[in-house]
Scaffold this motif. Structure first.
Motif, mmCIF file in Angstrom:
data_model
loop_
_atom_site.group_PDB
_atom_site.id
_atom_site.type_symbol
_atom_site.label_atom_id
_atom_site.label_comp_id
_atom_site.label_asym_id
_atom_site.label_seq_id
_atom_site.Cartn_x
_atom_site.Cartn_y
_atom_site.Cartn_z
ATOM 1 N N GLU A 16 0.825 -1.205 0.000
ATOM 2 C CA GLU A 16 0.000 0.000 0.000
ATOM 3 C C GLU A 16 0.860 1.255 0.000
ATOM 4 O O GLU A 16 0.552 2.237 -0.681
ATOM 5 C CB GLU A 16 -0.919 -0.001 1.227
ATOM 6 N N GLN A 17 1.958 1.215 0.720
ATOM 7 C CA GLN A 17 2.839 2.372 0.816
ATOM 8 C C GLN A 17 3.525 2.687 -0.514
ATOM 9 O O GLN A 17 3.751 3.854 -0.841
ATOM 10 C CB GLN A 17 3.895 2.118 1.895
ATOM 11 N N HIS A 18 3.822 1.663 -1.299
ATOM 12 C CA HIS A 18 4.623 1.854 -2.513
ATOM 13 C C HIS A 18 3.873 1.495 -3.790
ATOM 14 O O HIS A 18 4.504 1.377 -4.850
ATOM 15 C CB HIS A 18 5.898 0.994 -2.436
ATOM 16 N N HIS A 19 2.565 1.336 -3.725
ATOM 17 C CA HIS A 19 1.825 0.794 -4.864
ATOM 18 C C HIS A 19 1.912 1.654 -6.120
ATOM 19 O O HIS A 19 1.828 1.155 -7.233
ATOM 20 C CB HIS A 19 0.352 0.566 -4.489
ATOM 21 N N ASP A 20 2.095 2.959 -5.958
ATOM 22 C CA ASP A 20 2.143 3.839 -7.129
ATOM 23 C C ASP A 20 3.557 4.315 -7.436
ATOM 24 O O ASP A 20 3.746 5.288 -8.164
ATOM 25 C CB ASP A 20 1.223 5.045 -6.919
ATOM 26 N N ASP A 21 4.547 3.628 -6.902
ATOM 27 C CA ASP A 21 5.942 4.020 -7.102
ATOM 28 C C ASP A 21 6.647 2.969 -7.950
ATOM 29 O O ASP A 21 7.038 1.909 -7.449
ATOM 30 C CB ASP A 21 6.648 4.174 -5.752
ATOM 31 N N ALA A 22 6.808 3.254 -9.220
ATOM 32 C CA ALA A 22 7.443 2.305 -10.130
ATOM 33 C C ALA A 22 8.929 2.129 -9.843
ATOM 34 O O ALA A 22 9.555 1.191 -10.349
ATOM 35 C CB ALA A 22 7.255 2.775 -11.573
ATOM 36 N N ARG A 23 9.488 2.996 -9.026
ATOM 37 C CA ARG A 23 10.917 2.923 -8.711
ATOM 38 C C ARG A 23 11.201 1.990 -7.538
ATOM 39 O O ARG A 23 12.359 1.789 -7.173
ATOM 40 C CB ARG A 23 11.445 4.316 -8.387
ATOM 41 N N THR A 24 10.148 1.452 -6.942
ATOM 42 C CA THR A 24 10.314 0.596 -5.771
ATOM 43 C C THR A 24 10.048 -0.856 -6.118
ATOM 44 O O THR A 24 9.101 -1.177 -6.830
ATOM 45 C CB THR A 24 9.357 1.030 -4.647
ATOM 46 N N ARG A 25 10.895 -1.735 -5.593
ATOM 47 C CA ARG A 25 10.672 -3.177 -5.738
ATOM 48 C C ARG A 25 10.710 -3.818 -4.357
ATOM 49 O O ARG A 25 11.573 -3.495 -3.533
ATOM 50 C CB ARG A 25 11.740 -3.793 -6.634
#
Length: 220
Positions: A16-25
């Protein structure tokens, strides 16, 4: 409260915290120390963050050795711990580690609450960061920086040592993070010819040879 229950809650929160961050894996069971040790969940973006879970059914016997290993690799680390472990666990980890408390809600779901924030690691080890790479990845980075001459056919450990000695630590960390984010086959457990690299830290004092070589997985 099982490890599985806490892991599901943590993964849900991180998604949920990173769902819209394409730079995060987000990677579960990411291997460090040439795959001989695995952190429960790693988050890779502008930093490399590790999350280690100690549920109500876990013990803390391995935590001192685990923290020594994780503290050489990750930019930040958070211990996700069952409430009854929290006081004892807090004194076994560095002050820069974060702590999240896992507790059971009335509806039997797991709730996670931050007890203390994580801070930046003051002493990342360049060689251990380089050892996160697989051999072809290490060759590619050396080539990109004009450092591969005479090393293209070298053993993985020699490649990692060259990276650690030649690249500034911040550049090395950036290269490794970007490589990990681009990796497609996380099912591999170790790096080519790193299988015989000694880990050098005993994760279980009752089993002194349990992690003698990087090709042997260590239970938590």
């Amino acid at each position: 409260m099982r490890d599985f229950d806490v892991r599901q809650a943590l993964r849900r929160d991180l998604d949920e915290q990173h769902h819209d961050d394409a730079r995060t894996r987000i990677v579960e069971e990411m291997g460090i120390w040439a795959g001989s040790v695995r952190v429960d969940i790693a988050v890779i973006n502008g930093e490399l963050s590790g999350y280690e879970i100690k549920s109500a059914r876990d013990t803390l016997v391995r935590l001192p050795a685990q923290q020594a290993l994780y503290s050489q690799v990750f930019d930040r680390v958070t211990l996700v711990v069952a409430d009854h472990h929290s006081k004892k666990a807090s004194v076994l980890i560095p002050e820069w580690w974060g702590v999240m408390i896992a507790s059971m809600a009335d509806d039997l779901s797991v709730c996670l609450q931050e007890d203390r924030p994580s801070y930046g690691n003051p002493a990342v080890d360049a060689l251990q960061v380089a050892r996160l790479l697989w051999r072809p990845e290490a060759v590619a980075i050396l080539e990109r920086h004009g450092l591969v001459k005479g090393f293209r056919s070298a053993a993985a450990e020699k490649l990692c040592r060259r990276l650690a000695s030649e690249l500034p630590i911040d550049l090395l960390r950036l290269e490794v993070r970007e490589t990990l984010k681009a990796r497609t086959n996380w099912s591999r457990k170790s790096v080519d010819d790193k299988r015989e690299m000694a880990v050098g830290v005993d994760l279980d004092p009752l089993r002194p040879s349990a992690c003698a070589h990087a090709g042997v997985g260590c239970d938590r």
